[in-house]
Structures are given as C-alpha cells and as structure tokens.
Scaffold this active site. Structure first.
Site, mmCIF file in Angstrom:
data_model
loop_
_atom_site.group_PDB
_atom_site.id
_atom_site.type_symbol
_atom_site.label_atom_id
_atom_site.label_comp_id
_atom_site.label_asym_id
_atom_site.label_seq_id
_atom_site.Cartn_x
_atom_site.Cartn_y
_atom_site.Cartn_z
ATOM 1 N N LYS A 281 0.865 -1.182 0.000
ATOM 2 C CA LYS A 281 0.000 0.000 0.000
ATOM 3 C C LYS A 281 0.899 1.228 0.000
ATOM 4 C CE LYS A 281 -3.236 2.653 2.922
ATOM 5 N NZ LYS A 281 -4.171 2.647 4.071
ATOM 6 N N ASP A 286 -2.471 10.215 3.385
ATOM 7 C CA ASP A 286 -3.874 9.825 3.562
ATOM 8 C C ASP A 286 -4.595 10.874 4.388
ATOM 9 O OD1 ASP A 286 -6.306 8.620 3.809
ATOM 10 O OD2 ASP A 286 -5.631 6.992 5.135
ATOM 11 N N LYS A 293 -10.176 13.018 7.612
ATOM 12 C CA LYS A 293 -9.758 12.676 8.975
ATOM 13 C C LYS A 293 -9.735 13.954 9.815
ATOM 14 C CE LYS A 293 -6.561 8.893 7.798
ATOM 15 N NZ LYS A 293 -7.224 7.772 8.476
ATOM 16 N N ASP A 304 1.608 6.365 5.370
ATOM 17 C CA ASP A 304 0.646 5.430 4.789
ATOM 18 C C ASP A 304 1.170 4.738 3.526
ATOM 19 O OD1 ASP A 304 -1.751 4.249 5.426
ATOM 20 O OD2 ASP A 304 -2.964 5.603 4.207
ATOM 21 N N ASP A 363 -12.086 7.145 3.339
ATOM 22 C CA ASP A 363 -10.902 6.910 4.175
ATOM 23 C C ASP A 363 -10.530 5.418 4.204
ATOM 24 O OD1 ASP A 363 -8.784 7.588 5.736
ATOM 25 O OD2 ASP A 363 -9.956 7.883 7.589
ATOM 26 N N GLU A 365 -9.359 3.677 1.859
ATOM 27 C CA GLU A 365 -8.804 3.753 0.505
ATOM 28 C C GLU A 365 -7.750 2.694 0.231
ATOM 29 O OE1 GLU A 365 -7.648 5.399 2.996
ATOM 30 O OE2 GLU A 365 -5.507 5.030 2.737
ATOM 31 N N ARG A 367 -7.558 -0.476 0.835
ATOM 32 C CA ARG A 367 -8.074 -1.726 0.265
ATOM 33 C C ARG A 367 -8.418 -1.565 -1.221
ATOM 34 N NH1 ARG A 367 -12.624 -1.974 4.758
ATOM 35 N NH2 ARG A 367 -10.959 -0.808 5.788
HETATM 36 N N1 BES Z 1 -4.263 4.634 6.745
HETATM 37 C C1 BES Z 1 -5.404 4.380 7.551
HETATM 38 C C2 BES Z 1 -5.120 3.406 8.680
HETATM 39 C C3 BES Z 1 -4.134 3.877 9.724
HETATM 40 C C4 BES Z 1 -4.582 4.526 10.859
HETATM 41 C C5 BES Z 1 -2.779 3.649 9.587
HETATM 42 C C6 BES Z 1 -3.684 4.959 11.805
HETATM 43 C C7 BES Z 1 -1.886 4.074 10.523
HETATM 44 C C8 BES Z 1 -2.343 4.730 11.650
HETATM 45 C C9 BES Z 1 -6.521 3.792 6.684
HETATM 46 O O1 BES Z 1 -6.552 4.221 5.372
HETATM 47 C C10 BES Z 1 -7.839 4.183 7.287
HETATM 48 O O2 BES Z 1 -8.099 5.344 7.334
HETATM 49 N N2 BES Z 1 -8.614 3.188 7.730
HETATM 50 C C11 BES Z 1 -9.883 3.437 8.311
HETATM 51 C C12 BES Z 1 -10.861 2.447 7.726
HETATM 52 C C13 BES Z 1 -12.300 2.718 8.098
HETATM 53 C C14 BES Z 1 -12.768 4.011 7.476
HETATM 54 C C15 BES Z 1 -13.139 1.552 7.608
HETATM 55 C C16 BES Z 1 -9.752 3.246 9.816
HETATM 56 O O3 BES Z 1 -9.032 2.331 10.241
HETATM 57 O O4 BES Z 1 -10.320 4.037 10.544
HETATM 58 ZN ZN ZN Z 2 -4.742 4.809 4.568
HETATM 59 MN MN MN Z 3 -7.592 6.059 5.126
#
Ligand code: BES
Ligand code: ZN
Ligand code: MN
Length: 519
Positions: A281, A286, A293, A304, A363, A365, A367
């Site tokens: 990834k 992000d 966010k 990210d 968010d 993204e 996947r």
């Molecule tokens: N990049 C984030 C996950 C992340 C969070 C990595 C904190 C490192 C530190 C990912 O893209 C994300 O935002 N995931 C969301 C998914 C949700 C919206 C289903 C999450 O984990 O909140």
């Molecule tokens: Zn992310």
């Molecule tokens: Mn995200």
C-alpha cells in the site's frame, strides 16, 4: 550507513571512541548478580577482574537495553567502555537469543550517536550472532536529518532558532571476535549490510514529508534504485491506469493534484523454483479524502506508504543477495485528497478485476488500491501473494503499536509467516478472517462495499482483500498500521518515525522460499 568490519584483534589495541561489552542478569543459580557476556573478557582483565563490581556500583543490572558508560581501563586506546544490558543470561550453555543481541547492539549504537568509531565486543558465538549484532548496529545507528539544520551543511547552517543540530549516527564499528576469514561470518555481515541499507532507505522514504514524496517521485526513485540492481521496472502512469481499467487506484487518486502510479519491480533468478509477489500500500498521504480525517488523525499520515516502502526494500534486497527465487514487488501509489474531482462516499468504482465497489467511506482507501494490484498480480499466477499495508486503525486497537497482524487464506502459511517474522525479530500475531463479517460489506448498489462492521475492522479489511486474490493462490495480508511508524521514543534498534517493519520478514520469507523451506 555505519561502516562495519570484523576483527579478531585485541580489544585493548583498537583505536576507537568506545568499546561495547554485554552484561546480563544472572540466571536462577546466580540470580540477582550481574554477569559479563562472552566477549568482555579482555576488558574485564584490564579491570583486574573487577568489571562486574564496578558496573554494579554504577547501578547496572543487566536489564535489556540498559546503557552504562565508564572510563576505559589503563592501556586501552579507547577512552570509554559502554556496557549494554542483554536481559536474562541464557541458561547453562545456551547462546544469547539473536533478538537480545540485535536489541543490545541497537541500544549501544544509539547511545554512541556523534561518535566516529566503536569496537563492539558482544558475544559472537556463531554467524547468526554476527548477523544479529550487525543488524542491530546498522538499524540502531539510523537517523533522518535531511530537514534538520545540520543537513544543510554543518553547524553553521541556516537552522533558525529551532533548527537543532542532529548528532550524526555512529560512523564505523568493528565487531570484535567476528572472524574476517570465516566465510559464514563474512556472509552474515554482508547480508546484514544489504538488508539494513535497503531497510534504512525504506525508513527514509516513510519519513520524507508528503510534499516531497508524491506517487510520481516515489515511482521515479524506486525505478532508479531497482535498475541499479538489475530489477525489471514497469511504471503505469495515470493514462496507462485508465487504459488498463484500474478503477480502485484511479478512484483513490482522483482528488489529488499528483496522479497515481502502479509500479511493478521484477527480480528473477534463472534457477528459481518459486515466485513470490509482494504488494505494498503506497498512499503517499492519507487525508481521508471527502471522509476527511479530523485533526489528531492526519499528522503522521505520510506513513501510509510504509507497505510500498517495505516491498520495494525487500525486492531490492532479494536482488542484492542474489536469492534463488523470483520476487515481484508491486507498489500501489496514490495520494488520498479531498477536492472537486475526488471520489465521493456513494460513488461506485469498477475495479481492475471487474468487480464493482461502492465507496461508503473514502478513508477506507488502502483496500481499493491494493485490490487492483492483487487482481493484477494474480494474473502471473505466483506461488504466493503477500500484501503489506498500514490498513486499519482497528488493527492497532487489537494488537497495539509494536505488532502487525497476519491474515491469510491458508492457515499453514499464516503460521509460517508468523514464525519467520519471529525469527527476523519482528513481532506479529496471526488473525482470523471470520466469514460472517462478509455480510456487513453487502451493498444494495454494487458487488461489495468498501466498509463493513466497525467492530473487527481489521478483519473486515482482510476479507475485502481476499475477494480479489486469484483462485488457488496462497495469500497473506500483513496489517502493519501499528508498528510502521513509531510515534513514541526510540527503543532497541527502532528509531522514532518510520521503522521499516516487514522488510526483514519479507526477505526471510524469500530466503526460505529459495531454500525450499516454505511453500
Ligand atoms: N491509513 C489508515 C489506517 C491507519 C490509521 C494507519 C492509523 C496508521 C495509523 C486507513 O486508510 C484508514 O483510514 N482506515 C480506516 C478504515 C475505516 C474508514 C473503515 C480506519 O481504520 O479508521
Ligand atoms: Zn490509509
Ligand atoms: Mn484512510
């Protein structure tokens, strides 16, 4: 990077700034006492056999990572002895665990920032120990100063009031007791140097601010480095992505002024029996996109792209080591930004595989970019696909910030990856893919939604990715959201910031595949 050499020369004669010795906590029979680790004999003799007593007076306990500095004894050409704790001494004749050695070497290297040269007299019972001490030293001595005053040309630089000059990392280390003529010792040192140089480069990429590392610059940088090592490079730019139908990568990149890229790096060995595909990834930043966010959640989101950095480092390391295995790394690069052209919650994307995805949360993204890369990589029918991603906050809730989660469509392979990671010194834990969570991703409009139940969010993301893995292909997913970026203080050989987690696991997995020990 720190320059490492092996030497069987006497410790007393070494011209250096410090000599490092190991101390441990006594075992059951001698509990409560401090013990010297093998390698420290010459220093102890010069102290008339009183080194333990002196260290105990200074408060040393042998605890893991504890650093005690004292003046070197008479006759030594180094001014300082640095005793580093190894934790509990091994029972009877057992050697020190490789991770204890890595950790101690890393702590010593960090404590020696600013020094030019160190002699490292930690226990080197075999080639594995040489490799571990080398890795710990090289990884512990890492620093990222590109944007600090010193990085602009010395202490007189235009640092401004807050431009604190960073101490340069330890420049040189001699591993005392390592045998320069022993081919196993030499190979262990060279392997460590290649892996750690690539790993430290991955850390640099992670630490580079997102205004200086967008998908295009990442792709250009990766291409140049890969070509140097005979790796075949293919870069799909935004036009090629449109032509190829990469709806996931394009959708995520749609809001950014910096267009996305898909990079394929192929290392082949003529004698290879197995082919591995690594997918990373690579979200260079992000923001969350339209599902923005909030403050407090976006400050470190330059990290990210840690998965892409890890698979990039792994394929280059595999090439440098000349492993008898084929490794293809895919970097799925995009910047997730909100704008008038950004993907919206409610949009439906047609993915590379043809599957349609309703984007409920922009968010989620990672996947989406991974799904396209996984489907594309599946066409080559590799023996295994391993994706690496800072995918979910839920995985951090589950495992904290030092372990990554491992999910797989093959339980035996999941176990193998977990054991390989353990041996590499990378903490992880196997996680399930419960079928009932698929239901939460049902969409009234499209084949699947990019979000499901909040509870177990890391597993939901894993199940989403599994949908895009080609039939009969073994696949594992490493969710490194926790350990990829260290926001707390440095520990062992792990610095603050980008850690390079998963690189050593991927390299060991490639080595195991080359030796026919896995798959
Ligand atoms: N990049 C984030 C996950 C992340 C969070 C990595 C904190 C490192 C530190 C990912 O893209 C994300 O935002 N995931 C969301 C998914 C949700 C919206 C289903 C999450 O984990 O909140
Ligand atoms: Zn992310
Ligand atoms: Mn995200």
């Amino acid at each position: 990077m720190t320059d490492l050499t092996l030497s069987t020369a006497a410790a007393a004669g070494l011209r250096a700034d410090a000599i490092v010795v190991g101390v441990a906590k006594g075992t059951a029979s001698k509990s409560g006492t401090l013990v010297l680790a093998p390698g420290a004999e010459a220093v102890d003799e010069a102290f008339d056999g009183k080194l333990v007593a002196v260290l105990e007076t200074l408060g040393a306990s042998g605890a893991e990572g504890e650093v005690t500095k004292l003046p070197a004894p008479e006759g030594f050409r180094t001014p300082v002895v640095l005793a580093v704790g190894l934790g509990p001494a091994p029972e009877r004749d057992g050697g020190y665990a490789t991770e204890a050695l890595r950790h101690a070497a890393g702590c010593a290297a960090r404590a020696l920032a600013g020094a030019k040269k160190a002699g490292v007299a930690l226990p080197l019972a075999d080639a594995a120990a040489v490799g571990a001490v080398a890795e710990g030293t090289l990884l512990g001595a890492y620093s990222f100063d590109t944007y600090k005053a010193a990085g602009r040309g010395g202490s007189g630089g235009r640092g401004g009031k807050n431009g604190k000059n960073a101490k340069p990392p330890l420049a040189e280390a001699t591993l005392l007791g390592g045998k320069p003529r022993d081919k196993d010792h030499k190979a262990a040192l060279e392997r460590a140097a290649a892996v750690c140089e690539e790993l430290n480069r991955a850390r640099d990429l992670i630490n580079t601010p997102p205004n200086d590392l967008d998908p295009e610059t990442f792709a250009t940088l990766a291409s140049a480095a890969a070509k140097e090592h005979g790796i075949k490079v293919q870069v799909l730019d935004e036009k090629a992505l449109v032509k190829g139908g990469y709806g996931g990568i394009l959708g995520v990149g749609a809001g950014s002024a910096s267009p996305p890229r898909l990079v394929k790096l192929t290392y082949t060995h003529p004698g290879a029996r197995k082919s591995l595909a690594f997918i990373g990834k690579g979200i260079t930043y992000d923001s969350g996109g339209i599902s923005l966010k909030p403050p407090g959640h976006n400050e470190t989101m330059k990290c990210d792209m840690s998965g892409a950095a890890a698979v990039f480092a792994a394929v280059v390391a595999a090439a440098r080591l000349g492993l008898k295995v084929n490794v293809t790394s895919w970097l799925a690069l995009a910047e997730n930004m909100p704008s008038g052209s950004a993907v919206r919650p409610g949009d439906v994307l047609r993915m590379y595989s043809g599957t349609t995805v309703e984007v409920l949360n922009t968010d989620a993204e990672g996947r989406l970019v991974l799904a396209d890369a996984i489907a594309k990589a599946s066409e080559d029918k590799p023996d295994v696909i391993v994706d690496v991603a800072t995918l979910t906050g839920a995985m951090m809730v589950a495992l904290g910030n030092r372990l990554f989660g491992i999910m797989s469509n093959d339980e035996a392979f999941r176990t193998a990856v977990h054991e390989i990671a353990e041996g590499a010194g990378e903490p992880s834990w196997p996680m399930p893919l419960p079928e009932h969570l698929l239901k939460g991703m049902e969409s009234p409009t499209a084949d699947i939604a990019n979000m499901g139940e909040r509870q177990g969010g890391g597993l939901v993301a894993g199940l989403f990715l599994r949908e895009f893995v080609g039939d009969d292909i073994t696949w594992a997913h490493l969710d490194i959201a926790g350990p990829a970026f260290n926001e707390q203080g440095p520990f062992g050989y792990t610095p603050k910031g980008g850690t390079g987690t998963a690189v050593r696991t991927l390299v060991r997995l490639a080595e195991a595949a080359a030796e026919g020990k896995v798959l």
